[in-house]
Enzyme design. Sequence first.
Site, PDB file in Angstrom:
ATOM      1  N   SER A 191      -8.305   0.927  -2.515  1.00 10.93           N
ATOM      2  CA  SER A 191      -8.604   0.112  -3.701  1.00 10.93           C
ATOM      3  C   SER A 191      -9.978   0.397  -4.292  1.00 10.93           C
ATOM      4  O   SER A 191     -10.164   0.294  -5.500  1.00 10.93           O
ATOM      5  CB  SER A 191      -8.583  -1.378  -3.339  1.00 10.93           C
ATOM      6  OG  SER A 191      -7.283  -1.852  -3.328  1.00 10.93           O
ATOM      7  N   ALA A 205      -9.116  -4.492   1.818  1.00 15.51           N
ATOM      8  CA  ALA A 205      -8.673  -3.855   0.577  1.00 15.51           C
ATOM      9  C   ALA A 205      -7.280  -3.304   0.746  1.00 15.51           C
ATOM     10  O   ALA A 205      -6.944  -2.782   1.805  1.00 15.51           O
ATOM     11  CB  ALA A 205      -9.600  -2.684   0.253  1.00 15.51           C
ATOM     12  N   ASP A 206      -6.464  -3.378  -0.295  1.00 18.11           N
ATOM     13  CA  ASP A 206      -5.265  -2.556  -0.289  1.00 18.11           C
ATOM     14  C   ASP A 206      -5.754  -1.105  -0.257  1.00 18.11           C
ATOM     15  O   ASP A 206      -6.832  -0.791  -0.748  1.00 18.11           O
ATOM     16  CB  ASP A 206      -4.394  -2.822  -1.517  1.00 18.11           C
ATOM     17  CG  ASP A 206      -2.966  -2.353  -1.277  1.00 18.11           C
ATOM     18  OD1 ASP A 206      -2.745  -1.571  -0.334  1.00 18.11           O
ATOM     19  OD2 ASP A 206      -2.069  -2.760  -2.033  1.00 18.11           O
ATOM     20  N   CYS A 207      -4.937  -0.224   0.355  1.00 13.73           N
ATOM     21  CA  CYS A 207      -5.492   1.072   0.753  1.00 13.73           C
ATOM     22  C   CYS A 207      -6.014   1.887  -0.424  1.00 13.73           C
ATOM     23  O   CYS A 207      -5.303   2.116  -1.401  1.00 13.73           O
ATOM     24  CB  CYS A 207      -4.447   1.825   1.561  1.00 13.73           C
ATOM     25  SG  CYS A 207      -4.156   0.909   3.086  1.00 13.73           S
ATOM     26  N   MET A 220       0.839  -1.186   0.000  1.00 11.25           N
ATOM     27  CA  MET A 220       0.000   0.000   0.000  1.00 11.25           C
ATOM     28  C   MET A 220       0.865   1.222   0.000  1.00 11.25           C
ATOM     29  O   MET A 220       2.061   1.163   0.217  1.00 11.25           O
ATOM     30  CB  MET A 220      -0.919   0.001   1.186  1.00 11.25           C
ATOM     31  CG  MET A 220      -0.215  -0.047   2.490  1.00 11.25           C
ATOM     32  SD  MET A 220      -1.130  -1.030   3.630  1.00 11.25           S
ATOM     33  CE  MET A 220      -1.235  -2.553   2.764  1.00 11.25           C
TER      34      MET A 220
END
Length: 797
Positions: A310, A306-308, A1
């Site tokens: 996303s 979630a990846d940051c 991230m």
Amino acid sequence: MYQSQTMVALQVGFALLFLLSTYNYFGVEAEFMVCDSTAFQQMKIEMGSLRFCDKNLPYEVRAKDLIDRMTLEEKVAQLGDKAMGVQRLNLPGYEWWSEALHGVSDVGPGTRFNQTVPAATSFPTVILTTSSFNETLWKTIGEVVSDEARAMYNLGLAGLTFWSPTINVARDPRWGRITETPGEDPFVVGSYAVNYVRGLQDVKGFEISRTPNSRPLKVGACCKHFAAYDVDNWKGTDRYHFDAQVTARDMIETFIEPFRMCVKDGDVASVMCSYNRVNGIPVCADPELLNGTIRQHWNLNGYIVADCDSVEVMVNGHKFLNDTPVEAVGQALNAGMDLDCGKYYPNYATSAVKQGKVKESEIDESLKNLFIVLMRLGWFDGSPGGYSGLGKNDVCSPAHLELSAEAARQGIVLLKNDKNTLPLIIGTGKPKFAVVGPHANASVAMIGNYALKSGVACHYSIPIDEIAENGDVVYAAGCQNVKCPNSDGIGQAVQVSKQADATFIFVGLDLSIEAESLDRNDLNFPGFQKSLITQISEAATKPVIVVIFSAGGIDISFLQQDPKVQAIVWAGYPGAEGGRAIADVIFGKYNPAGRLPITWYPASYVNQLPMTSMPLRPIPESNYPGRTYKFYNGSTIYPFGYGLSYTTFKYAIRSTTNPVMLNLGQFQQCKPLQFLDGRKTDCPAILVDETHCTQLVMVKAMVTNTGKSDGPLVVFVYSVPPSGIVGTPIKRLVGFKRVFVAAGTSQVVLFKLNACRDFNIVTDDAYELLPSGQHTIIVGNGDDAVSTQITIGFNHN
Ligand SMILES: *[C@@H]1O[C@H](CO)[C@@H](O)[C@H](O)[C@H]1NC(C)=O
Ligand SMILES: *[C@@H]1O[C@H](CO)[C@@H](O)[C@H](O)[C@H]1NC(C)=O
Ligand SMILES: *[C@@H]1O[C@H](CO)[C@@H](O)[C@H](O)[C@H]1NC(C)=O
Ligand SMILES: *[C@@H]1O[C@H](CO)[C@@H](O)[C@H](O)[C@H]1NC(C)=O
Ligand SMILES: *[C@@H]1O[C@H](CO)[C@@H](O)[C@H](O)[C@H]1NC(C)=O
């Protein structure tokens, strides 16, 4: 991230907000727990009336009770990494985002350092620790990191959920994040994941459980980034726009295999979905990959995050389906993404429910996944496992720093050692060493990324200082920095070198060359580094030793061929204790045994394929060379698994189970296989999923230390499918063990393989088949490897 400017601004805003409110993320004391009867008494609530605080009930029931008490708005406020809590239920805010990739890090907002704990132990970056091929080491590091994490949690400086490790397969040598990964082989990557996750998460005595959702956790780990994520920013393609075109076969065999191992064998508490699309669909919005594969098929006991940002990336980067934010949030929730690192869920999920894009019950499901993890961590009932006594003295302790040095020693790879130049022993008297190159005085560069934001470590062991322990040192950087933009300093470095008994040149890469959001364009040394080395070597009359810091491989063919560069050592990014580990290897206190966990390709390789191409197998019609040792058969600088020792070893195979006969089920069918020569055979293969395959294939390998010094050795075992089948790997790693062998002695190393797991092939329609016939087992790597054949056959009933 990656933290964008806006995110930093948002976080500062949040921090202020929370300082003003009664609850703050760090304001929890050592013994904090939600179900605290005194706290409820003060709120005039009888805790006994709250089912979510009833320790006799299963976590699922308790979580449901808690969720049922919340309004939709209260629920939605828990769906971002900065969960807001619900004051009237004594539920405080919680910051889910912390990081501990190779040591507790303050890269995520859930963790910070202050004067009480100014830093945590910095281990080598993962690519170097992987090179040790020592599963015990990998797990031990996880245990130490989680001790430090728990200690910092007790002090109010860290959370309990750490979004580590990174377990993407290093598919292309240009990728900027290879440093975070355990290399190119899915089995090694998965094995690393399982060990590190178990080290982080497991509470002693609760390693397995019939009800995994009640298994206590020391800290929560997270395997990321799922899946086929490995382009950061290359020639105008970045991860926020990249659509990975992946075949079903590559997906199963390579890209998601480490994640399967992490979930099934590591029992990880979380998986993170990645920014990219796979075959058109953003992973965080793909119900087949998230709910289907991770939750239903693998039975994740935990949450999907979630990846940051996303979800924002789905809207503004991918412009997926021209979604509005509300629609994107609905899709991600429906796909099974439970937690947003970011603001989209908290901001838009209420509207998504009200507009009928997602049912409120899906949000309840997600919250259940989240709260159960917090319960397992002791957030509701107090810490499991007696960790509440850990404190300040358990961070950066001498034993932890020693383990960091040990990890670097075990990982360091000896690439060249002409005339046994190393270990370096210089006659009598105090030797004079020239120490040159942009990394000779490295400190922050050794700790890589996902490390300590300020660069302040507990302690730095710097290469030049450690070499100075062994002789008089003269130093010349030779280059301004790793980019080495001009040749101005080279003359001085050559002068210094000429006067020395030996010269150490510390060169390589750093985060200005390979990093998150920064892929490489070529595989060469940056700027004038090559001139620095060649000019020193041309002038040299004494030994020249090159030490390389890097994650990805570098085309060092000019050094391999240079007779004056007598030794080459690769040290990855060795962590804050790196200097002494390098000195221990160079001066013979430690016999190196690290092996490269990635192929080092020649520079020309990158002209043969764009970084954005995903296929692993070669495509002869378009001269596509294929990727990784399993499929690329061209020339290499160093192959996967390469590494020398100060001693020599000999391999032999003592025995294997042979033949291996499997009983087919009454109605089990044989499956066809495609052969290069079009041949048809009787029962070429069976489907692994249909086969009861419990019997082990035992391989007894004997290794003999034929040299003069004791030392560790990594023993590799590969399987090779019967010849002539279309599309099989060249070979495939199925086992590895690091063992210690005293000089002049032998040791038998036992590998317990499984026919279905270790001898199968994946077909182009993604079925796992076990071929009948003659399979090959190879023990060792390179010229001294030995092999034997085993026959796999089927008994028809
Ligand atoms: C560091 O932060 C913790 C948690 O807020 C606090 O208890 C401690 O006093 C701080 N240390 C210093 C020296 O400010
Ligand atoms: C996941 O799939 C299962 C089984 O198909 C289904 O019952 C469940 O509602 C799905 N979850 C989500 C979040 O869509
Ligand atoms: C090494 O770098 C540090 C700063 O990181 C500097 O203070 C020190 O003087 C340097 N050492 C040498 C020998 O130049
Ligand atoms: C490598 O593979 C290609 C394509 O599959 C094949 O044509 C070639 O002969 C192979 N080369 C070697 C050295 O095995
Ligand atoms: C593997 O790592 C552990 C932990 O550091 C260490 O005790 C052991 O000696 C290592 N094994 C070998 C063979 O190097």
